[in-house]
Design a protein around this motif. Structure first.
Motif, PDB file in Angstrom:
ATOM      1  N   ARG A  32     -15.857 -30.773  15.480  1.00 15.81           N
ATOM      2  CA  ARG A  32     -14.537 -30.176  15.236  1.00 15.81           C
ATOM      3  C   ARG A  32     -13.673 -31.167  14.477  1.00 15.81           C
ATOM      4  NH1 ARG A  32     -14.170 -28.285  20.138  1.00 15.81           N
ATOM      5  NH2 ARG A  32     -14.878 -30.042  21.342  1.00 15.81           N
ATOM      6  N   LEU A  33     -12.764 -30.666  13.682  1.00 14.96           N
ATOM      7  CA  LEU A  33     -11.902 -31.508  12.858  1.00 14.96           C
ATOM      8  C   LEU A  33     -10.509 -31.700  13.467  1.00 14.96           C
ATOM      9  CD1 LEU A  33     -12.877 -30.215   9.305  1.00 14.96           C
ATOM     10  CD2 LEU A  33     -13.722 -32.226  10.520  1.00 14.96           C
ATOM     11  N   ALA A  34     -10.076 -30.776  14.305  1.00 16.65           N
ATOM     12  CA  ALA A  34      -8.788 -30.924  14.977  1.00 16.65           C
ATOM     13  C   ALA A  34      -8.896 -32.018  16.036  1.00 16.65           C
ATOM     14  CB  ALA A  34      -8.377 -29.612  15.633  1.00 16.65           C
ATOM     15  N   THR A  35      -7.799 -32.727  16.239  1.00 16.59           N
ATOM     16  CA  THR A  35      -7.800 -33.800  17.238  1.00 16.59           C
ATOM     17  C   THR A  35      -7.118 -33.400  18.541  1.00 16.59           C
ATOM     18  OG1 THR A  35      -5.786 -34.710  16.257  1.00 16.59           O
ATOM     19  CG2 THR A  35      -7.897 -35.646  15.533  1.00 16.59           C
ATOM     20  N   ARG A  36      -6.267 -32.373  18.471  1.00 17.03           N
ATOM     21  CA  ARG A  36      -5.550 -31.943  19.675  1.00 17.03           C
ATOM     22  C   ARG A  36      -5.059 -30.518  19.448  1.00 17.03           C
ATOM     23  NH1 ARG A  36      -0.058 -34.434  22.182  1.00 17.03           N
ATOM     24  NH2 ARG A  36       0.630 -34.143  20.046  1.00 17.03           N
ATOM     25  N   ALA A  37      -4.989 -29.752  20.539  1.00 21.31           N
ATOM     26  CA  ALA A  37      -4.473 -28.390  20.441  1.00 21.31           C
ATOM     27  C   ALA A  37      -3.738 -28.029  21.721  1.00 21.31           C
ATOM     28  CB  ALA A  37      -5.612 -27.403  20.186  1.00 21.31           C
ATOM     29  N   TYR A  58      -3.389 -33.454   6.375  1.00 22.02           N
ATOM     30  CA  TYR A  58      -3.347 -32.131   5.750  1.00 22.02           C
ATOM     31  C   TYR A  58      -4.705 -31.805   5.122  1.00 22.02           C
ATOM     32  CZ  TYR A  58      -2.255 -28.574   2.263  1.00 22.02           C
ATOM     33  OH  TYR A  58      -2.266 -27.437   1.486  1.00 22.02           O
ATOM     34  N   GLU A  59      -5.289 -32.792   4.469  1.00 24.77           N
ATOM     35  CA  GLU A  59      -6.572 -32.577   3.785  1.00 24.77           C
ATOM     36  C   GLU A  59      -7.666 -32.163   4.770  1.00 24.77           C
ATOM     37  OE1 GLU A  59      -3.812 -34.714   1.376  1.00 24.77           O
ATOM     38  OE2 GLU A  59      -4.570 -35.289   3.352  1.00 24.77           O
ATOM     39  N   VAL A  60      -7.694 -32.790   5.935  1.00 22.84           N
ATOM     40  CA  VAL A  60      -8.688 -32.434   6.951  1.00 22.84           C
ATOM     41  C   VAL A  60      -8.429 -31.018   7.463  1.00 22.84           C
ATOM     42  CG1 VAL A  60      -9.563 -32.988   9.267  1.00 22.84           C
ATOM     43  CG2 VAL A  60      -9.186 -34.819   7.604  1.00 22.84           C
ATOM     44  N   ALA A  61      -7.167 -30.667   7.634  1.00 24.10           N
ATOM     45  CA  ALA A  61      -6.827 -29.312   8.072  1.00 24.10           C
ATOM     46  C   ALA A  61      -7.301 -28.280   7.051  1.00 24.10           C
ATOM     47  CB  ALA A  61      -5.325 -29.190   8.298  1.00 24.10           C
ATOM     48  N   MET A  62      -7.119 -28.572   5.769  1.00 22.40           N
ATOM     49  CA  MET A  62      -7.551 -27.645   4.725  1.00 22.40           C
ATOM     50  C   MET A  62      -9.076 -27.567   4.655  1.00 22.40           C
ATOM     51  SD  MET A  62      -4.809 -26.253   3.742  1.00 22.40           S
ATOM     52  CE  MET A  62      -4.251 -26.491   5.446  1.00 22.40           C
ATOM     53  N   GLU A  63      -9.726 -28.682   4.919  1.00 21.45           N
ATOM     54  CA  GLU A  63     -11.194 -28.668   5.005  1.00 21.45           C
ATOM     55  C   GLU A  63     -11.629 -27.744   6.133  1.00 21.45           C
ATOM     56  OE1 GLU A  63     -14.844 -31.675   6.246  1.00 21.45           O
ATOM     57  OE2 GLU A  63     -12.985 -32.559   5.482  1.00 21.45           O
ATOM     58  N   SER A  65      -9.936 -25.230   7.370  1.00 24.45           N
ATOM     59  CA  SER A  65      -9.616 -23.851   6.988  1.00 24.45           C
ATOM     60  C   SER A  65     -10.629 -23.269   6.015  1.00 24.45           C
ATOM     61  CB  SER A  65      -8.223 -23.787   6.359  1.00 24.45           C
ATOM     62  OG  SER A  65      -7.245 -24.086   7.311  1.00 24.45           O
ATOM     63  N   SER A  66     -11.244 -24.108   5.195  1.00 21.87           N
ATOM     64  CA  SER A  66     -12.181 -23.607   4.190  1.00 21.87           C
ATOM     65  C   SER A  66     -13.601 -23.409   4.727  1.00 21.87           C
ATOM     66  CB  SER A  66     -12.211 -24.548   2.985  1.00 21.87           C
ATOM     67  OG  SER A  66     -12.793 -25.787   3.335  1.00 21.87           O
ATOM     68  N   ARG A  67     -13.851 -23.800   5.950  1.00 20.80           N
ATOM     69  CA  ARG A  67     -15.187 -23.597   6.534  1.00 20.80           C
ATOM     70  C   ARG A  67     -15.448 -22.104   6.759  1.00 20.80           C
ATOM     71  NH1 ARG A  67     -15.893 -27.954  11.465  1.00 20.80           N
ATOM     72  NH2 ARG A  67     -16.428 -29.726  10.162  1.00 20.80           N
ATOM     73  N   PRO A  68     -16.639 -21.625   6.439  1.00 19.12           N
ATOM     74  CA  PRO A  68     -16.960 -20.205   6.671  1.00 19.12           C
ATOM     75  C   PRO A  68     -16.833 -19.815   8.143  1.00 19.12           C
ATOM     76  CG  PRO A  68     -18.660 -21.255   5.327  1.00 19.12           C
ATOM     77  CD  PRO A  68     -17.726 -22.340   5.779  1.00 19.12           C
ATOM     78  N   GLU A  69     -17.213 -20.696   9.043  1.00 13.17           N
ATOM     79  CA  GLU A  69     -17.125 -20.370  10.473  1.00 13.17           C
ATOM     80  C   GLU A  69     -15.671 -20.245  10.934  1.00 13.17           C
ATOM     81  OE1 GLU A  69     -18.289 -24.856  10.344  1.00 13.17           O
ATOM     82  OE2 GLU A  69     -18.664 -23.068   9.158  1.00 13.17           O
ATOM     83  N   THR A  70     -14.775 -20.976  10.284  1.00 11.78           N
ATOM     84  CA  THR A  70     -13.356 -20.848  10.608  1.00 11.78           C
ATOM     85  C   THR A  70     -12.835 -19.491  10.151  1.00 11.78           C
ATOM     86  OG1 THR A  70     -13.027 -23.241  10.443  1.00 11.78           O
ATOM     87  CG2 THR A  70     -11.064 -21.867  10.296  1.00 11.78           C
ATOM     88  N   ALA A  71     -13.230 -19.061   8.971  1.00  8.76           N
ATOM     89  CA  ALA A  71     -12.820 -17.745   8.468  1.00  8.76           C
ATOM     90  C   ALA A  71     -13.335 -16.631   9.371  1.00  8.76           C
ATOM     91  CB  ALA A  71     -13.317 -17.553   7.036  1.00  8.76           C
ATOM     92  N   GLU A  72     -14.570 -16.758   9.828  1.00 12.41           N
ATOM     93  CA  GLU A  72     -15.145 -15.761  10.731  1.00 12.41           C
ATOM     94  C   GLU A  72     -14.371 -15.732  12.049  1.00 12.41           C
ATOM     95  OE1 GLU A  72     -19.052 -15.090  13.527  1.00 12.41           O
ATOM     96  OE2 GLU A  72     -19.256 -16.400  11.792  1.00 12.41           O
TER      97      GLU A  72
END
Length: 100
Positions: A32-37, A58-63, A65-72
């Protein structure tokens, strides 16, 4: 610079939403790319929730967001919501922790 995304949504199906969220968290364990939620509920709005998600940048967040599994995942979550979510994209400029 750390980055926070706030996602506000309405749902009358929060238990189903949380089950899907738990599944997503488990599925992405180890990559996972997020560090906390944080998940919050608005005391002044019926069925209004906010997820506050922190990323290293921001760049990691956009990465993320661009993952196919995130879109799904986002599409599956949207199906449980009572309308489209709204997003706030925030750079963290300062942080203070108070212990007193």
């Amino acid at each position: 610079m750390r980055f926070i995304q706030i996602i506000e949504y309405r749902t009358s199906r929060i238990d189903e939403f949380n089950a899907l969220l738990d599944s997503w968290v488990e599925k992405n364990k180890g990559h996972r790319l997020a560090t906390r939620a944080l998940q919050t509920r608005d005391r002044d709005g019926e069925n209004v929730y906010l997820n506050i998600v922190e990323f290293p940048s921001y760049e990691v967040a956009m990465e993320n967001s661009s993952r196919p599994e995130t879109a799904e995942f986002a599409a599956r979550i949207a199906a449980l919501c009572d309308g489209p979510p709204s997003f706030r994209n925030l750079d963290v400029l300062d942080e203070r922790t108070f212990q007193d």
